[in-house]
Write a protein that holds these residues in place. Structure first.
Motif, short mmCIF file in Angstrom:
data_model
loop_
_atom_site.label_atom_id
_atom_site.label_comp_id
_atom_site.label_asym_id
_atom_site.label_seq_id
_atom_site.Cartn_x
_atom_site.Cartn_y
_atom_site.Cartn_z
N GLN A 145 67.53 26.57 39.03
CA GLN A 145 68.09 27.91 38.95
C GLN A 145 67.01 28.98 39.12
O GLN A 145 67.25 30.03 39.74
CB GLN A 145 68.79 28.11 37.60
CG GLN A 145 70.12 27.37 37.48
CD GLN A 145 70.80 27.61 36.15
OE1 GLN A 145 70.39 28.47 35.37
NE2 GLN A 145 71.84 26.84 35.87
N LEU A 146 65.82 28.70 38.60
CA LEU A 146 64.72 29.65 38.70
C LEU A 146 64.02 29.59 40.05
O LEU A 146 63.59 30.61 40.58
CB LEU A 146 63.70 29.40 37.58
CG LEU A 146 64.17 29.69 36.16
CD1 LEU A 146 63.07 29.33 35.16
CD2 LEU A 146 64.57 31.15 36.00
N ASN A 147 63.89 28.38 40.60
CA ASN A 147 63.18 28.23 41.86
C ASN A 147 63.66 26.97 42.59
O ASN A 147 63.10 25.88 42.42
CB ASN A 147 61.67 28.13 41.62
CG ASN A 147 60.89 27.98 42.92
OD1 ASN A 147 61.43 28.19 44.01
ND2 ASN A 147 59.62 27.61 42.81
N PRO A 148 64.69 27.10 43.41
CA PRO A 148 65.24 25.93 44.12
C PRO A 148 64.28 25.34 45.16
O PRO A 148 64.54 24.27 45.69
CB PRO A 148 66.50 26.49 44.79
CG PRO A 148 66.24 27.96 44.92
CD PRO A 148 65.44 28.33 43.71
N ASP A 149 63.17 26.04 45.43
CA ASP A 149 62.21 25.55 46.42
C ASP A 149 61.02 24.82 45.77
O ASP A 149 60.03 24.54 46.45
CB ASP A 149 61.68 26.71 47.26
CG ASP A 149 62.75 27.29 48.17
OD1 ASP A 149 63.67 26.53 48.57
OD2 ASP A 149 62.70 28.50 48.47
N ASN A 150 61.13 24.51 44.50
CA ASN A 150 60.08 23.73 43.85
C ASN A 150 60.24 22.27 44.25
O ASN A 150 61.23 21.63 43.86
CB ASN A 150 60.18 23.88 42.33
CG ASN A 150 59.02 23.24 41.59
OD1 ASN A 150 58.54 22.17 41.97
ND2 ASN A 150 58.58 23.86 40.52
N PRO A 151 59.31 21.71 45.00
CA PRO A 151 59.49 20.34 45.51
C PRO A 151 59.50 19.28 44.43
O PRO A 151 60.06 18.19 44.62
CB PRO A 151 58.28 20.16 46.44
CG PRO A 151 57.26 21.13 45.93
CD PRO A 151 58.04 22.31 45.44
N ARG A 152 58.89 19.57 43.28
CA ARG A 152 58.83 18.57 42.20
C ARG A 152 60.20 18.29 41.58
O ARG A 152 60.42 17.22 41.02
CB ARG A 152 57.81 19.02 41.15
CG ARG A 152 56.37 18.79 41.60
CD ARG A 152 55.36 19.59 40.78
NE ARG A 152 55.41 21.00 41.07
CZ ARG A 152 54.90 21.56 42.17
NH1 ARG A 152 54.30 20.80 43.07
NH2 ARG A 152 54.99 22.86 42.38
N ILE A 153 61.12 19.23 41.72
CA ILE A 153 62.49 18.99 41.26
C ILE A 153 63.09 17.80 42.00
O ILE A 153 63.66 16.89 41.40
CB ILE A 153 63.37 20.24 41.50
CG1 ILE A 153 62.86 21.42 40.67
CG2 ILE A 153 64.83 19.95 41.19
CD1 ILE A 153 63.51 22.75 41.04
N TYR A 154 62.93 17.80 43.31
CA TYR A 154 63.54 16.76 44.15
C TYR A 154 62.74 15.45 44.08
O TYR A 154 63.32 14.37 44.17
CB TYR A 154 63.66 17.28 45.58
CG TYR A 154 64.35 18.63 45.60
CD1 TYR A 154 65.74 18.72 45.50
CD2 TYR A 154 63.59 19.81 45.62
CE1 TYR A 154 66.36 19.97 45.45
CE2 TYR A 154 64.22 21.05 45.58
CZ TYR A 154 65.59 21.12 45.49
OH TYR A 154 66.21 22.34 45.42
N LEU A 155 61.44 15.56 43.91
CA LEU A 155 60.62 14.37 43.71
C LEU A 155 61.08 13.62 42.46
O LEU A 155 61.32 12.40 42.51
CB LEU A 155 59.14 14.76 43.56
CG LEU A 155 58.20 13.68 43.02
CD1 LEU A 155 58.17 12.47 43.94
CD2 LEU A 155 56.80 14.26 42.84
N LEU A 156 61.21 14.32 41.34
CA LEU A 156 61.60 13.66 40.10
C LEU A 156 63.02 13.12 40.16
O LEU A 156 63.30 12.02 39.66
CB LEU A 156 61.46 14.62 38.92
CG LEU A 156 60.03 15.06 38.57
CD1 LEU A 156 60.03 15.90 37.29
CD2 LEU A 156 59.10 13.87 38.41
#
Length: 217
Positions: A145-156
């Motif tokens: 919600q704060l930053n959909p472009d953070n790649p670590r979200i999708y990595l995890l």
């Protein structure tokens, strides 16, 4: 008198700048030492140094953030569940310190909380998946919600799907799109500024390779 005040102000600014440079230099060097070795003893040594940095620079949220990262990282090569939980207790303390310094969560602290929750789950998946699986997902949702472009979200999320049996909605094919998404986002953020967390690209490439291969019949 005015000249004296100006000189004092300039001296203070130089001192602050020097401290900031010292902080980023030592943090970057120690983080790289931790993140580029597979030897557990060297990881432990670097993690202990990250702890000291967090203690010395207790007004810097990133110092506590990377100390938490170090504690989580130690658990991956440790089989003793009790020891892993103790390290994760420390990680919880450090990430709480980071949030306290910030005054609120940001996308990176939410990602770290998700990472800690996933490591907790990994200690005893059968009895912990319900509790920590929920914590994991909630924190990643908050980060997105704060930053959909953070790649670590999708990595995890990809790693979680990778290790989830296919019968429960996981597996290589399910995980692959997450790693592909993370790869594109990592590629768009090529800087290696320690004050802008960039960890995870190498790990993502590793899992992307695994998820891209076909399972043998």
């Amino acid at each position: 008198m005015k000249k004296s005040f100006l000189m004092a102000g300039a001296a203070l600014m130089l001192s602050v700048s020097a401290m900031a440079q010292q902080f980023t230099d030592v943090l970057s060097k120690t983080f790289e030492a931790f993140d580029t070795t597979r030897v557990q003893e060297k990881k432990l040594e670097a993690s202990n140094k990250l702890n000291l940095i967090a203690k010395k620079f207790d007004g810097e949220w990133l110092a506590a953030y990377y100390a938490a990262y170090g504690k989580v990282g130690l658990t991956y090569n440790e089989s003793d569940g009790a020891k892993r939980d103790l390290w994760l207790d420390d990680a919880d303390t450090y990430i709480s310190q980071a949030v306290s310094v910030l005054g609120k969560d940001n996308d990176e602290t939410y990602v770290m909380k998700a990472m800690i929750a996933n490591a907790r789950l990994g200690v005893d998946p059968k009895s912990r998946w319900q509790k920590y699986g929920k914590v994991f997902e909630e924190n990643l949702d908050n980060a997105k919600q704060l930053n959909p472009d953070n790649p670590r979200i999708y990595l995890l999320r990809g790693i979680a799907k990778f290790y989830t049996p296919a019968m429960f909605g996981g597996g290589k094919k399910t995980a692959l799109p997450y790693f592909e998404k993370a790869k594109s986002l990592f590629a768009a953020r090529t800087d290696t500024d320690i004050t802008k967390p960039y960890w995870g690209a190498a790990t993502n490439n590793y899992f992307l390779g695994l998820a891209s291969t076909e399972d043998k019949e």
